[in-house]
Write an enzyme that holds these catalytic residues in place. Structure first.
Site, PDB file in Angstrom:
ATOM      1  N   CYS A  43       9.945   5.369  -3.720  1.00 33.79           N
ATOM      2  CA  CYS A  43       9.064   5.497  -2.552  1.00 33.79           C
ATOM      3  C   CYS A  43       9.876   5.817  -1.296  1.00 33.79           C
ATOM      4  O   CYS A  43       9.452   6.614  -0.470  1.00 33.79           O
ATOM      5  CB  CYS A  43       8.242   4.229  -2.361  1.00 33.79           C
ATOM      6  N   GLU A  93      -0.760   1.357 -12.569  1.00 32.89           N
ATOM      7  CA  GLU A  93       0.147   1.301 -13.711  1.00 32.89           C
ATOM      8  C   GLU A  93      -0.437   1.995 -14.932  1.00 32.89           C
ATOM      9  O   GLU A  93      -1.614   2.352 -14.968  1.00 32.89           O
ATOM     10  CB  GLU A  93       0.480  -0.161 -14.037  1.00 32.89           C
ATOM     11  N   ASN A 109      -0.998   0.459  -6.107  1.00 33.12           N
ATOM     12  CA  ASN A 109      -0.235   0.831  -7.295  1.00 33.12           C
ATOM     13  C   ASN A 109      -1.156   0.967  -8.495  1.00 33.12           C
ATOM     14  O   ASN A 109      -2.129   0.241  -8.650  1.00 33.12           O
ATOM     15  CB  ASN A 109       0.916  -0.146  -7.562  1.00 33.12           C
ATOM     16  N   CYS A 144      10.165   0.594  -2.850  1.00 32.00           N
ATOM     17  CA  CYS A 144      11.189   0.784  -3.883  1.00 32.00           C
ATOM     18  C   CYS A 144      11.978   2.067  -3.576  1.00 32.00           C
ATOM     19  O   CYS A 144      11.637   2.834  -2.669  1.00 32.00           O
ATOM     20  CB  CYS A 144      10.547   0.859  -5.268  1.00 32.00           C
ATOM     21  N   GLU A 150       2.672   3.181  -2.177  1.00 31.49           N
ATOM     22  CA  GLU A 150       3.151   4.000  -1.074  1.00 31.49           C
ATOM     23  C   GLU A 150       3.035   5.487  -1.406  1.00 31.49           C
ATOM     24  O   GLU A 150       2.584   6.286  -0.582  1.00 31.49           O
ATOM     25  CB  GLU A 150       4.617   3.675  -0.748  1.00 31.49           C
TER      26      GLU A 150
END
Length: 160
Positions: A115, A64, A62, A112, A75
């Site tokens: 994803c 950010e 990830n 999530c 993902e």
């Protein structure tokens, strides 16, 4: 009025060493990718590794951004990178792992919603299921045989 029942089944592996060797290696790649996460805001590090039908493994973590929510989940980093580098390859498996800088994550963390929708697009596109393995930083690992187990009513291009 009609009523529909939706049910799903997951396989649970109690620990990493219980995974088949190829999946164990894929999860190790996801764990290594997790260590490269850039998560100064959420303090939640996620790593993903994608196994393609050409035997290549593509990883993502990830990333950010201060302009929340313009970052990207691990993902989607992994599957979009796989699609860009190997556009004709099919995704066979995805391994996902997450940890927090604030507390121990010992339960499996699934993808999530965004994803899930992105993975659904790839399953539809390649006309083959994608096995999804997910875990926290320790503890059990869950296996889903298809994204449809996690998101049974998907939005698809046929709806447009």
């Amino acid at each position: 009025m009609k009523e529909y029942k939706i049910s799903t089944t997951f396989i649970v592996y109690e620990q990493l060493s219980d995974l088949p060797s190829a999946v164990f290696s894929l999860m190790e790649a996801a764990i290594n990718a997790r260590n490269n996460a850039y998560s100064p805001y959420s303090k939640f590090n996620v790593g993903a590794a994608v196994l393609l039908d050409n035997e290549k493994v593509v990883v993502g973590s990830n990333q950010e951004n201060a302009a929340y929510p313009s970052g990207l989940c691990a993902e989607r980093v992994a599957i979009f990178q796989a699609g860009a580098i190997y556009p004709t390859a099919k995704i066979k498996k995805i391994a996902i792992t997450a940890t927090s800088q604030n507390h121990k994550v010992s339960e499996p963390i699934p993808p999530c919603g965004s994803c899930r929708q992105s993975i659904a697009e790839y399953e539809t596109r390649q006309k083959e299921n994608i096995e999804i393995y997910f875990m926290g930083e320790e503890g059990s690992i869950m296996k889903s045989n298809s994204l449809s187990d996690l998101l049974p009513l998907t939005f698809q291009k046929s709806h447009l």
